[in-house]
Design a protein around this motif. Structure first.
Motif, mmCIF file in Angstrom:
data_model
loop_
_atom_site.group_PDB
_atom_site.id
_atom_site.type_symbol
_atom_site.label_atom_id
_atom_site.label_comp_id
_atom_site.label_asym_id
_atom_site.label_seq_id
_atom_site.Cartn_x
_atom_site.Cartn_y
_atom_site.Cartn_z
ATOM 1 N N ILE A 17 -28.845 40.434 -21.305
ATOM 2 C CA ILE A 17 -30.188 41.092 -20.929
ATOM 3 C C ILE A 17 -29.673 42.205 -19.836
ATOM 4 O O ILE A 17 -30.294 43.360 -20.069
ATOM 5 C CB ILE A 17 -30.955 39.880 -20.199
ATOM 6 C CG1 ILE A 17 -31.428 38.996 -21.154
ATOM 7 C CG2 ILE A 17 -32.064 40.639 -19.350
ATOM 8 C CD1 ILE A 17 -32.166 37.587 -20.521
ATOM 9 N N TRP A 38 -44.985 44.555 -26.077
ATOM 10 C CA TRP A 38 -44.660 44.621 -24.736
ATOM 11 C C TRP A 38 -43.515 45.826 -24.656
ATOM 12 O O TRP A 38 -42.882 45.933 -25.054
ATOM 13 C CB TRP A 38 -43.963 43.367 -24.273
ATOM 14 C CG TRP A 38 -44.909 42.151 -24.018
ATOM 15 C CD1 TRP A 38 -46.408 42.116 -24.268
ATOM 16 C CD2 TRP A 38 -44.695 40.926 -23.575
ATOM 17 N NE1 TRP A 38 -46.970 41.059 -23.892
ATOM 18 C CE2 TRP A 38 -45.789 40.285 -23.361
ATOM 19 C CE3 TRP A 38 -43.479 40.309 -23.101
ATOM 20 C CZ2 TRP A 38 -45.816 38.747 -23.171
ATOM 21 C CZ3 TRP A 38 -43.432 38.807 -22.656
ATOM 22 C CH2 TRP A 38 -44.861 38.410 -22.805
ATOM 23 N N VAL A 43 -41.045 42.805 -20.172
ATOM 24 C CA VAL A 43 -40.281 41.718 -20.663
ATOM 25 C C VAL A 43 -39.632 41.157 -19.534
ATOM 26 O O VAL A 43 -39.484 39.798 -19.279
ATOM 27 C CB VAL A 43 -39.407 42.166 -21.826
ATOM 28 C CG1 VAL A 43 -38.172 40.930 -22.032
ATOM 29 C CG2 VAL A 43 -39.994 42.501 -23.006
ATOM 30 N N HIS A 46 -41.898 39.196 -17.509
ATOM 31 C CA HIS A 46 -42.073 37.859 -18.095
ATOM 32 C C HIS A 46 -40.743 36.900 -17.728
ATOM 33 O O HIS A 46 -41.004 35.724 -17.490
ATOM 34 C CB HIS A 46 -42.328 38.208 -19.376
ATOM 35 C CG HIS A 46 -42.232 36.881 -20.374
ATOM 36 N ND1 HIS A 46 -43.406 35.842 -20.291
ATOM 37 C CD2 HIS A 46 -41.391 36.318 -21.113
ATOM 38 C CE1 HIS A 46 -43.194 34.937 -21.235
ATOM 39 N NE2 HIS A 46 -41.973 35.109 -21.740
ATOM 40 N N LEU A 47 -39.455 37.607 -17.885
ATOM 41 C CA LEU A 47 -38.419 36.675 -17.721
ATOM 42 C C LEU A 47 -38.544 36.141 -16.402
ATOM 43 O O LEU A 47 -37.922 35.029 -15.882
ATOM 44 C CB LEU A 47 -37.234 37.749 -18.104
ATOM 45 C CG LEU A 47 -36.953 37.599 -19.474
ATOM 46 C CD1 LEU A 47 -36.127 38.741 -19.936
ATOM 47 C CD2 LEU A 47 -36.841 36.259 -20.256
ATOM 48 N N HIS A 138 -35.264 30.483 -25.659
ATOM 49 C CA HIS A 138 -36.357 31.573 -24.998
ATOM 50 C C HIS A 138 -35.608 32.979 -24.564
ATOM 51 O O HIS A 138 -35.743 34.033 -25.083
ATOM 52 C CB HIS A 138 -37.020 31.023 -23.430
ATOM 53 C CG HIS A 138 -38.102 32.094 -23.194
ATOM 54 N ND1 HIS A 138 -38.040 32.683 -22.094
ATOM 55 C CD2 HIS A 138 -39.448 32.101 -23.646
ATOM 56 C CE1 HIS A 138 -38.974 33.455 -21.653
ATOM 57 N NE2 HIS A 138 -39.792 33.159 -22.651
ATOM 58 N N ASP A 139 -34.233 32.767 -24.007
ATOM 59 C CA ASP A 139 -33.645 34.074 -23.647
ATOM 60 C C ASP A 139 -33.407 34.855 -24.937
ATOM 61 O O ASP A 139 -33.476 35.965 -25.023
ATOM 62 C CB ASP A 139 -32.069 33.783 -22.978
ATOM 63 C CG ASP A 139 -32.410 33.668 -21.317
ATOM 64 O OD1 ASP A 139 -33.496 33.857 -20.897
ATOM 65 O OD2 ASP A 139 -31.325 33.614 -20.716
ATOM 66 N N HIS A 142 -36.047 37.027 -26.248
ATOM 67 C CA HIS A 142 -36.332 38.340 -25.399
ATOM 68 C C HIS A 142 -35.306 39.177 -25.542
ATOM 69 O O HIS A 142 -35.336 40.351 -25.399
ATOM 70 C CB HIS A 142 -36.791 37.933 -23.968
ATOM 71 C CG HIS A 142 -38.258 37.181 -24.113
ATOM 72 N ND1 HIS A 142 -39.384 38.021 -24.360
ATOM 73 C CD2 HIS A 142 -38.570 36.023 -23.567
ATOM 74 C CE1 HIS A 142 -40.298 37.184 -24.556
ATOM 75 N NE2 HIS A 142 -39.981 35.887 -23.882
ATOM 76 N N GLN A 145 -36.249 40.896 -28.687
ATOM 77 C CA GLN A 145 -37.320 41.897 -28.396
ATOM 78 C C GLN A 145 -36.566 43.197 -27.597
ATOM 79 O O GLN A 145 -37.081 44.442 -28.007
ATOM 80 C CB GLN A 145 -38.270 41.168 -27.428
ATOM 81 C CG GLN A 145 -39.528 42.042 -27.183
ATOM 82 C CD GLN A 145 -40.448 40.987 -26.353
ATOM 83 O OE1 GLN A 145 -40.046 40.358 -25.572
ATOM 84 N NE2 GLN A 145 -41.627 41.345 -26.408
ATOM 85 N N LEU A 146 -35.669 42.772 -26.754
ATOM 86 C CA LEU A 146 -35.108 44.145 -26.105
ATOM 87 C C LEU A 146 -34.385 44.998 -27.075
ATOM 88 O O LEU A 146 -34.345 46.099 -26.723
ATOM 89 C CB LEU A 146 -34.197 43.497 -24.932
ATOM 90 C CG LEU A 146 -35.293 42.879 -23.744
ATOM 91 C CD1 LEU A 146 -34.144 42.096 -22.627
ATOM 92 C CD2 LEU A 146 -36.042 44.002 -22.791
#
Length: 169
Positions: A17, A38, A43, A46-47, A138-139, A142, A145-146
């Motif tokens: 991340i 998003w 993001v 949210h994290l 969950h990480d 995202h 997504q990133l």
């Protein structure tokens, strides 16, 4: 379940991340591919909220606070209610990574946790092990997504060049 493997997964995903956020300007972090999508900043916000109000908190409920009432979260609503896209990008990164460090310290401080211990929420019954595994997963959600948002950023930065030669996206 192997605690050390999931703990290492969280450490690894934290660094992924961090790398995916590197070099992104604040203006670029606010760009959204579509109205329902998003931004990178959203993001990160949210994290940060999930770190504080969901995974660590709810894992603690399962392991240590069975007598307390599980609190609901509104991850979709928070995006607008908390004005995620209006936040300061660098500050939110700092906040997320600080919270993650607190989570690492908390996790390391657990003494012989019962990963099979469950908690029944208004929605379902979940074990401590499942909650910890979902935290790591969950990480990954995202991170994907990133990556997609960074790809879109790259496409926009390199116009008018065509990125087909790089391979199918």
């Amino acid at each position: 379940m192997e605690f050390s493997i999931l703990y290492q997964e969280l450490q690894n995903s934290t660094e992924m991340i961090r790398a995916l956020l590197a070099g992104v300007a604040p203006e670029a972090a606010r760009l959204k591919p579509g109205a329902e999508s998003w931004s990178i900043l959203e993001v990160v916000c949210h994290l940060y909220d999930e770190e504080r109000e969901d995974f660590r908190e709810h894992l603690d409920f399962i392991l240590h606070r069975q007598h307390e009432e599980w609190h609901a979260i509104d991850t979709e609503g928070w995006v607008t209610q908390r004005n995620y896209n209006g936040q300061h990008f660098a500050e939110m990164q700092e906040k997320f990574f600080a919270e993650r460090e607190q989570s690492f310290a908390w996790l390391k401080g657990l003494r012989d946790p019962d990963w099979e211990k469950t908690y029944t929420t208004p929605y379902r019954t979940i074990s401590a092990g499942e909650m910890f595994a979902c935290w790591a997963a969950h990480d990954n959600l995202h991170i994907r997504q990133l990556v997609e948002l960074r790809r879109l950023r790259l496409e926009n930065m390199t116009k008018p060049y065509n990125l087909e030669y790089a391979g199918d996206w």
